[in-house]
Design a protein around this motif. Structure first.
Motif, PDB file in Angstrom:
ATOM      1  N   LYS A   5       0.833  -1.181   0.016  1.00  0.00           N
ATOM      2  CA  LYS A   5      -0.062   0.220   0.131  1.00  0.00           C
ATOM      3  C   LYS A   5       0.887   1.189  -0.026  1.00  0.00           C
ATOM      4  O   LYS A   5       1.860   1.398   0.864  1.00  0.00           O
ATOM      5  N   GLU A   6       0.671   2.335  -0.911  1.00  0.00           N
ATOM      6  CA  GLU A   6       1.344   3.500  -1.045  1.00  0.00           C
ATOM      7  C   GLU A   6       0.633   4.446  -0.026  1.00  0.00           C
ATOM      8  O   GLU A   6      -0.661   4.502  -0.014  1.00  0.00           O
ATOM      9  N   ASP A   7       1.277   5.462   0.006  1.00  0.00           N
ATOM     10  CA  ASP A   7       0.794   6.618   0.984  1.00  0.00           C
ATOM     11  C   ASP A   7      -0.240   7.248  -0.315  1.00  0.00           C
ATOM     12  O   ASP A   7       0.116   7.639  -1.284  1.00  0.00           O
ATOM     13  N   PRO A   8      -1.413   7.557   0.282  1.00  0.00           N
ATOM     14  CA  PRO A   8      -2.391   8.136  -0.585  1.00  0.00           C
ATOM     15  C   PRO A   8      -1.814   9.868  -1.184  1.00  0.00           C
ATOM     16  O   PRO A   8      -2.007   9.979  -2.359  1.00  0.00           O
ATOM     17  N   PHE A   9      -1.217  10.407  -0.182  1.00  0.00           N
ATOM     18  CA  PHE A   9      -0.725  11.800  -0.672  1.00  0.00           C
ATOM     19  C   PHE A   9       0.576  11.692  -1.657  1.00  0.00           C
ATOM     20  O   PHE A   9       0.475  12.235  -2.687  1.00  0.00           O
ATOM     21  N   ASP A  10       1.369  10.539  -1.429  1.00  0.00           N
ATOM     22  CA  ASP A  10       2.625  10.204  -2.411  1.00  0.00           C
ATOM     23  C   ASP A  10       1.857   9.891  -3.723  1.00  0.00           C
ATOM     24  O   ASP A  10       2.407  10.221  -4.879  1.00  0.00           O
ATOM     25  N   THR A  11       0.699   8.978  -3.855  1.00  0.00           N
ATOM     26  CA  THR A  11       0.075   8.542  -5.044  1.00  0.00           C
ATOM     27  C   THR A  11      -0.465   9.653  -5.610  1.00  0.00           C
ATOM     28  O   THR A  11      -0.455   9.976  -6.949  1.00  0.00           O
ATOM     29  N   GLY A  12      -1.102  10.576  -4.971  1.00  0.00           N
ATOM     30  CA  GLY A  12      -1.961  11.905  -5.344  1.00  0.00           C
ATOM     31  C   GLY A  12      -0.771  12.810  -6.008  1.00  0.00           C
ATOM     32  O   GLY A  12      -1.027  13.413  -6.894  1.00  0.00           O
ATOM     33  N   LEU A  13       0.432  12.899  -5.397  1.00  0.00           N
ATOM     34  CA  LEU A  13       1.286  13.809  -5.669  1.00  0.00           C
ATOM     35  C   LEU A  13       2.160  13.402  -7.174  1.00  0.00           C
ATOM     36  O   LEU A  13       2.174  14.046  -8.213  1.00  0.00           O
ATOM     37  N   ARG A  14       2.249  12.215  -7.190  1.00  0.00           N
ATOM     38  CA  ARG A  14       2.895  11.581  -8.530  1.00  0.00           C
ATOM     39  C   ARG A  14       1.804  11.606  -9.539  1.00  0.00           C
ATOM     40  O   ARG A  14       2.290  11.901 -10.693  1.00  0.00           O
ATOM     41  N   PHE A  15       0.650  11.455  -9.095  1.00  0.00           N
ATOM     42  CA  PHE A  15      -0.242  11.755 -10.427  1.00  0.00           C
ATOM     43  C   PHE A  15      -0.719  13.003 -10.744  1.00  0.00           C
ATOM     44  O   PHE A  15      -0.480  13.284 -12.125  1.00  0.00           O
TER      45      PHE A  15
END
Length: 62
Positions: free
Chosen positions: A4-14
């Motif tokens: 599971k990735e950090d939701p903030f990190d996933t959103g930032l990368r997107f």
């Protein structure tokens, strides 16, 4: 095992991908504007940076 990735990190990368940028994983080259700014800040402190320093770094004079 599910990673599971950090939701903030996933959103930032997107967000970076959508806008055409990517998250740097290595320090910038010393001969780039950002590299020159970081070198100046390492010697003089981040509080010493002004808008003029950024302008000078962009044209290679810092």
């Amino acid at each position: 095992m599910l990673h599971k990735e950090d939701p903030f990190d996933t959103g930032l990368r997107f967000a970076l991908q959508v806008t055409g940028f990517e998250l740097a994983t290595e320090p910038p080259e010393p001969d780039t504007p950002l590299g020159r700014i970081l070198a100046y800040a390492a010697e003089n402190g981040y509080d010493a940076l002004t808008d003029e320093h950024f302008d000078l770094a962009k044209v290679g004079l810092l």
